[in-house]
Motif scaffolding. Structure first.
Motif, PDB file in Angstrom:
ATOM      1  N   THR A 210      52.029 -24.300  52.396  1.00 43.46           N
ATOM      2  CA  THR A 210      52.591 -22.958  52.203  1.00 43.46           C
ATOM      3  C   THR A 210      51.744 -21.956  52.981  1.00 43.46           C
ATOM      4  OG1 THR A 210      53.336 -23.564  49.977  1.00 43.46           O
ATOM      5  CG2 THR A 210      53.196 -21.212  50.478  1.00 43.46           C
ATOM      6  N   ASP A 211      52.397 -21.110  53.778  1.00 49.21           N
ATOM      7  CA  ASP A 211      51.703 -20.054  54.517  1.00 49.21           C
ATOM      8  C   ASP A 211      52.719 -18.940  54.753  1.00 49.21           C
ATOM      9  OD1 ASP A 211      50.019 -18.495  55.974  1.00 49.21           O
ATOM     10  OD2 ASP A 211      49.642 -19.949  57.572  1.00 49.21           O
ATOM     11  N   ARG A 212      52.746 -17.986  53.834  1.00 47.64           N
ATOM     12  CA  ARG A 212      53.771 -16.942  53.851  1.00 47.64           C
ATOM     13  C   ARG A 212      53.136 -15.563  53.761  1.00 47.64           C
ATOM     14  NH1 ARG A 212      58.263 -19.272  49.488  1.00 47.64           N
ATOM     15  NH2 ARG A 212      58.816 -21.158  50.670  1.00 47.64           N
ATOM     16  N   ILE A 213      53.731 -14.620  54.469  1.00 49.58           N
ATOM     17  CA  ILE A 213      53.347 -13.218  54.367  1.00 49.58           C
ATOM     18  C   ILE A 213      54.429 -12.512  53.554  1.00 49.58           C
ATOM     19  CG2 ILE A 213      52.857 -11.089  55.620  1.00 49.58           C
ATOM     20  CD1 ILE A 213      52.247 -12.867  58.087  1.00 49.58           C
ATOM     21  N   TYR A 214      54.079 -12.076  52.355  1.00 47.21           N
ATOM     22  CA  TYR A 214      55.029 -11.350  51.510  1.00 47.21           C
ATOM     23  C   TYR A 214      54.923  -9.858  51.800  1.00 47.21           C
ATOM     24  CZ  TYR A 214      56.430 -15.467  48.954  1.00 47.21           C
ATOM     25  OH  TYR A 214      56.968 -16.683  48.633  1.00 47.21           O
ATOM     26  N   LEU A 215      56.085  -9.191  51.814  1.00 49.18           N
ATOM     27  CA  LEU A 215      56.184  -7.793  52.228  1.00 49.18           C
ATOM     28  C   LEU A 215      56.610  -6.927  51.049  1.00 49.18           C
ATOM     29  CD1 LEU A 215      58.212  -8.586  55.469  1.00 49.18           C
ATOM     30  CD2 LEU A 215      55.722  -8.387  55.270  1.00 49.18           C
ATOM     31  N   GLN A 216      56.178  -5.674  51.075  1.00 47.01           N
ATOM     32  CA  GLN A 216      56.527  -4.715  50.006  1.00 47.01           C
ATOM     33  C   GLN A 216      56.183  -5.285  48.626  1.00 47.01           C
ATOM     34  OE1 GLN A 216      57.369  -1.612  50.742  1.00 47.01           O
ATOM     35  NE2 GLN A 216      57.342  -2.085  52.911  1.00 47.01           N
ATOM     36  N   VAL A 217      54.976  -5.779  48.521  1.00 50.29           N
ATOM     37  CA  VAL A 217      54.523  -6.484  47.313  1.00 50.29           C
ATOM     38  C   VAL A 217      54.182  -5.472  46.223  1.00 50.29           C
ATOM     39  CG1 VAL A 217      52.663  -7.982  46.449  1.00 50.29           C
ATOM     40  CG2 VAL A 217      53.681  -8.406  48.696  1.00 50.29           C
ATOM     41  N   PRO A 218      54.541  -5.758  44.968  1.00 49.85           N
ATOM     42  CA  PRO A 218      54.147  -4.869  43.875  1.00 49.85           C
ATOM     43  C   PRO A 218      52.636  -4.909  43.660  1.00 49.85           C
ATOM     44  CG  PRO A 218      55.099  -6.874  42.995  1.00 49.85           C
ATOM     45  CD  PRO A 218      55.304  -6.924  44.483  1.00 49.85           C
ATOM     46  N   GLU A 219      52.149  -3.999  42.834  1.00 54.31           N
ATOM     47  CA  GLU A 219      50.695  -3.923  42.632  1.00 54.31           C
ATOM     48  C   GLU A 219      50.130  -5.163  41.944  1.00 54.31           C
ATOM     49  OE1 GLU A 219      49.456  -0.390  40.654  1.00 54.31           O
ATOM     50  OE2 GLU A 219      49.740   0.870  42.430  1.00 54.31           O
ATOM     51  N   GLN A 220      50.953  -5.869  41.177  1.00 52.46           N
ATOM     52  CA  GLN A 220      50.409  -7.009  40.435  1.00 52.46           C
ATOM     53  C   GLN A 220      51.216  -8.282  40.685  1.00 52.46           C
ATOM     54  OE1 GLN A 220      50.251  -7.791  35.822  1.00 52.46           O
ATOM     55  NE2 GLN A 220      48.473  -6.572  36.419  1.00 52.46           N
ATOM     56  N   LEU A 221      50.504  -9.359  40.991  1.00 50.83           N
ATOM     57  CA  LEU A 221      51.037 -10.714  41.024  1.00 50.83           C
ATOM     58  C   LEU A 221      50.259 -11.531  39.993  1.00 50.83           C
ATOM     59  CD1 LEU A 221      51.184 -11.322  44.898  1.00 50.83           C
ATOM     60  CD2 LEU A 221      53.020 -10.475  43.426  1.00 50.83           C
ATOM     61  N   SER A 222      50.865 -12.630  39.529  1.00 55.16           N
ATOM     62  CA  SER A 222      50.202 -13.468  38.523  1.00 55.16           C
ATOM     63  C   SER A 222      50.302 -14.935  38.907  1.00 55.16           C
ATOM     64  CB  SER A 222      50.840 -13.288  37.139  1.00 55.16           C
ATOM     65  OG  SER A 222      50.675 -11.984  36.657  1.00 55.16           O
ATOM     66  N   ILE A 223      49.222 -15.668  38.669  1.00 53.74           N
ATOM     67  CA  ILE A 223      49.240 -17.127  38.770  1.00 53.74           C
ATOM     68  C   ILE A 223      49.350 -17.676  37.350  1.00 53.74           C
ATOM     69  CG2 ILE A 223      47.992 -19.194  39.486  1.00 53.74           C
ATOM     70  CD1 ILE A 223      46.445 -17.387  41.480  1.00 53.74           C
ATOM     71  N   VAL A 224      50.438 -18.382  37.082  1.00 51.75           N
ATOM     72  CA  VAL A 224      50.662 -18.959  35.753  1.00 51.75           C
ATOM     73  C   VAL A 224      50.288 -20.436  35.825  1.00 51.75           C
ATOM     74  CG1 VAL A 224      52.369 -19.436  33.968  1.00 51.75           C
ATOM     75  CG2 VAL A 224      52.484 -17.300  35.264  1.00 51.75           C
ATOM     76  N   ASP A 225      49.274 -20.823  35.031  1.00 56.74           N
ATOM     77  CA  ASP A 225      48.709 -22.168  35.082  1.00 56.74           C
ATOM     78  C   ASP A 225      48.814 -22.799  33.692  1.00 56.74           C
ATOM     79  OD1 ASP A 225      47.109 -24.464  35.316  1.00 56.74           O
ATOM     80  OD2 ASP A 225      45.715 -23.484  36.695  1.00 56.74           O
ATOM     81  N   PRO A 226      49.914 -23.519  33.421  1.00 55.11           N
ATOM     82  CA  PRO A 226      50.101 -24.046  32.066  1.00 55.11           C
ATOM     83  C   PRO A 226      49.054 -25.082  31.648  1.00 55.11           C
ATOM     84  CG  PRO A 226      51.859 -24.784  33.541  1.00 55.11           C
ATOM     85  CD  PRO A 226      51.075 -23.763  34.289  1.00 55.11           C
ATOM     86  N   ASN A 227      48.539 -25.872  32.603  1.00 53.93           N
ATOM     87  CA  ASN A 227      47.534 -26.882  32.239  1.00 53.93           C
ATOM     88  C   ASN A 227      46.266 -26.245  31.687  1.00 53.93           C
ATOM     89  OD1 ASN A 227      49.302 -28.783  33.204  1.00 53.93           O
ATOM     90  ND2 ASN A 227      48.154 -29.246  35.081  1.00 53.93           N
ATOM     91  N   TRP A 228      45.912 -25.092  32.229  1.00 55.69           N
ATOM     92  CA  TRP A 228      44.726 -24.366  31.747  1.00 55.69           C
ATOM     93  C   TRP A 228      45.102 -23.267  30.752  1.00 55.69           C
ATOM     94  CZ3 TRP A 228      41.524 -23.641  36.921  1.00 55.69           C
ATOM     95  CH2 TRP A 228      40.846 -24.843  37.198  1.00 55.69           C
ATOM     96  N   ASN A 229      46.389 -23.194  30.411  1.00 59.51           N
ATOM     97  CA  ASN A 229      46.874 -22.167  29.475  1.00 59.51           C
ATOM     98  C   ASN A 229      46.377 -20.789  29.891  1.00 59.51           C
ATOM     99  OD1 ASN A 229      48.201 -21.142  27.141  1.00 59.51           O
ATOM    100  ND2 ASN A 229      46.271 -21.154  26.019  1.00 59.51           N
ATOM    101  N   ARG A 230      46.537 -20.486  31.183  1.00 54.77           N
ATOM    102  CA  ARG A 230      45.938 -19.252  31.712  1.00 54.77           C
ATOM    103  C   ARG A 230      46.891 -18.530  32.655  1.00 54.77           C
ATOM    104  NH1 ARG A 230      40.270 -19.701  34.793  1.00 54.77           N
ATOM    105  NH2 ARG A 230      41.526 -20.279  36.605  1.00 54.77           N
ATOM    106  N   ARG A 231      46.876 -17.232  32.532  1.00 51.73           N
ATOM    107  CA  ARG A 231      47.516 -16.355  33.508  1.00 51.73           C
ATOM    108  C   ARG A 231      46.411 -15.570  34.209  1.00 51.73           C
ATOM    109  NH1 ARG A 231      52.510 -13.943  34.050  1.00 51.73           N
ATOM    110  NH2 ARG A 231      53.165 -14.836  32.057  1.00 51.73           N
ATOM    111  N   THR A 232      46.344 -15.693  35.531  1.00 53.88           N
ATOM    112  CA  THR A 232      45.392 -14.919  36.329  1.00 53.88           C
ATOM    113  C   THR A 232      46.158 -13.772  36.959  1.00 53.88           C
ATOM    114  OG1 THR A 232      44.071 -16.884  36.789  1.00 53.88           O
ATOM    115  CG2 THR A 232      43.731 -14.982  38.216  1.00 53.88           C
ATOM    116  N   ARG A 233      45.756 -12.545  36.647  1.00 58.68           N
ATOM    117  CA  ARG A 233      46.428 -11.360  37.179  1.00 58.68           C
ATOM    118  C   ARG A 233      45.666 -10.846  38.396  1.00 58.68           C
ATOM    119  NH1 ARG A 233      50.368  -9.627  33.729  1.00 58.68           N
ATOM    120  NH2 ARG A 233      50.214 -10.253  31.534  1.00 58.68           N
ATOM    121  N   VAL A 234      46.409 -10.623  39.467  1.00 57.52           N
ATOM    122  CA  VAL A 234      45.855 -10.160  40.733  1.00 57.52           C
ATOM    123  C   VAL A 234      46.450  -8.780  40.992  1.00 57.52           C
ATOM    124  CG1 VAL A 234      45.547 -10.705  43.166  1.00 57.52           C
ATOM    125  CG2 VAL A 234      45.857 -12.570  41.503  1.00 57.52           C
ATOM    126  N   THR A 235      45.638  -7.749  40.844  1.00 54.83           N
ATOM    127  CA  THR A 235      46.119  -6.370  40.947  1.00 54.83           C
ATOM    128  C   THR A 235      45.496  -5.719  42.176  1.00 54.83           C
ATOM    129  OG1 THR A 235      46.247  -6.276  38.533  1.00 54.83           O
ATOM    130  CG2 THR A 235      46.372  -4.187  39.711  1.00 54.83           C
TER     131      THR A 235
END
Length: 298
Positions: A210-235
Motif C-alpha cells: 500500500t502506498d497512497r496519498i490521501y487528499l483533503q484529509v480530516p484532522e483525525q484518522l484512527s488505526i483500529v487494532d482489534p487484536n490489541w483492543n486499541r484505537r490509535t488516534r492520529v490528529t
C-alpha cells in the motif's frame, strides 16, 4: 505524579535520550530530531522501531517519526515550485534533514509532562544545494498524548515553497487485521497504479503493498487494532494530506533495515503537506505542521 526521568543513551553511532514518566516512555535521537519509539507503560508500543534498525550517522532510522523536509519522497514527483529551490546534483529521497544532527535547545519538565525542543541551524542557508534561509524547529511534548510540532519560519526576502511530512511508523499487532478509519470517501493518489486518482470506499484494510496519498484529509484518522483492543488516534494540524504506506512481503525483503516479516508489525500514516497541499511561505511567514498521537481501548 513523579517528575519524568531523562537518560542519555548511545544507540550505535547516534546520541539519544530516553524519557520515562509514570505512564509512558519515549526514545529520541539527536539525528533528525527523530522520535524512535513511544510506548505507554504496560501496553504494546504505539510507534514502531524496526528490529533491524541501523543506527548510523547520516542514515535515517527506520522507526518512530522521521522528519521529511524541505521535500517529501522523490523530488521529481514534487511540484515545480518545490523542485526549483534545489540546486544540488542528487536529490536524496525525503529531503535534507533526516540524517543531520539537530541542536538540542532543551529538555524541560512541565509538571507530569516533558518537552524536548530542537532546531536545525543548517536550514538558515547551510543546506547543500538548498541556499535558503528558513528557521526550522521541532518540539516534542510527552503528556497524556505525544505531540510533535514542526515549524518553518521564512527569514528570506523571497517566498519559499516546501513539501514535508512527519513520517510516522505506527506499531500494530498484524497489519492484515487492522483498519484505518477517517478515510472513507476521500480522494487518493494510487502511486502503485500510475498515480491514478481514486476514491476510497469504506475504511481502509490491508491485503497487499500500500502506498497512497490521501487528499483533503480530516484532522483525525484512527488505526483500529482489534487484536490489541486499541484505537490509535492520529490528529493533525497544518496538513490536508496524508500518506499511508506498508511495504508488504516483497518490498520488505529488499529493505536491509527491516526484518522479512517486519511489514506485519508496522503501518505508516504520514502527516504531510504534499501534492497540491504544499506550503508556500511569504517572507516573514511561518507554518506549523503538528501531529498528536493518543491511544485508547476499543
Amino acid at each position: 505524579m513523579s517528575t519524568p526521568k531523562v537518560e542519555s543513551e548511545k544507540h550505535g553511532e547516534l546520541n539519544c535520550w530516553r524519557i520515562t514518566s509514570d505512564t509512558a516512555e519515549l526514545l529520541v535521537a539527536q539525528q533528525g530530531a527523530q522520535v524512535l519509539s513511544y510506548q505507554r507503560l504496560g501496553e504494546p508500543p504505539v510507534l514502531w522501531l524496526s528490529e533491524q534498525a541501523i543506527f548510523k550517522q547520516g542514515k535515517s532510522v527506520r522507526a518512530g517519526v522521521p522528519v521529511c523536509w524541505p521535500w517529501f519522497g522523490n523530488l521529481k514527483r514534487n511540484p515545480e515550485t518545490v523542485q526549483a529551490l534545489y540546486h544540488g546534483e542528487e536529490a536524496p529521497a525525503h529531503g535534507l534533514v533526516r540524517g543531520r544532527d539537530w541542536e538540542l535547545l532543551g529538555i524541560a519538565n512541565e509538571g507530569s509532562a516533558v518537552r524536548v525542543d530542537f532546531s536545525l541551524p543548517h536550514t538558515q542557508g547551510g543546506l547543500p544545494g538548498w541556499p535558503h534561509n528558513v528557521e526550522l524547529t521541532l518540539s516534542i511534548v510527552m503528556a497524556e498524548q505525544l505531540r510533535i510540532t514542526l515549524t518553518s519560519y521564512n527569514l528570506d526576502n523571497v517566498p519559499v515553497t516546501l513539501s514535508q511530512a512527519l513520517h510516522s511508523y505506527f506499531a500494530v499487532s498484524d497489519v492484515r487485521e487492522v483498519q484505518v478509519e477517517g478515510v472513507e470517501g476521500l480522494g487518493y493518489i494510487e502511486t502503485l497504479a500510475n498515480w491514478e486518482q481514486r476514491t476510497q470506499a469504506g475504511a481502509l484494510g490491508f491485503a497487499g503493498e500500500t502506498d497512497r496519498i490521501y487528499l483533503q484529509v480530516p484532522e483525525q484518522l484512527s488505526i483500529v487494532d482489534p487484536n490489541w483492543n486499541r484505537r490509535t488516534r492520529v490528529t493533525s494540524t497544518g496538513s490536508r494530506s496524508a500518506v499511508i504506506w506498508n511495504p508488504w512481503i516483497e518490498r520488505a525483503a529488499e529493505l536491509p533495515d527491516m526484518a522479512d516479516d517486519g511489514w506485519q508489525r508496522m503501518l505508516c500514516i504520514e502527516t504531510a503537506n504534499v501534492w497540491d497541499d504544499v506550503v508556500t511561505l511569504a517572507p516573514g511567514a511561518s507554518h506549523t505542521l503538528s501531529l498528536s498521537i493518543g491511544s485508547e481501548p476499543l
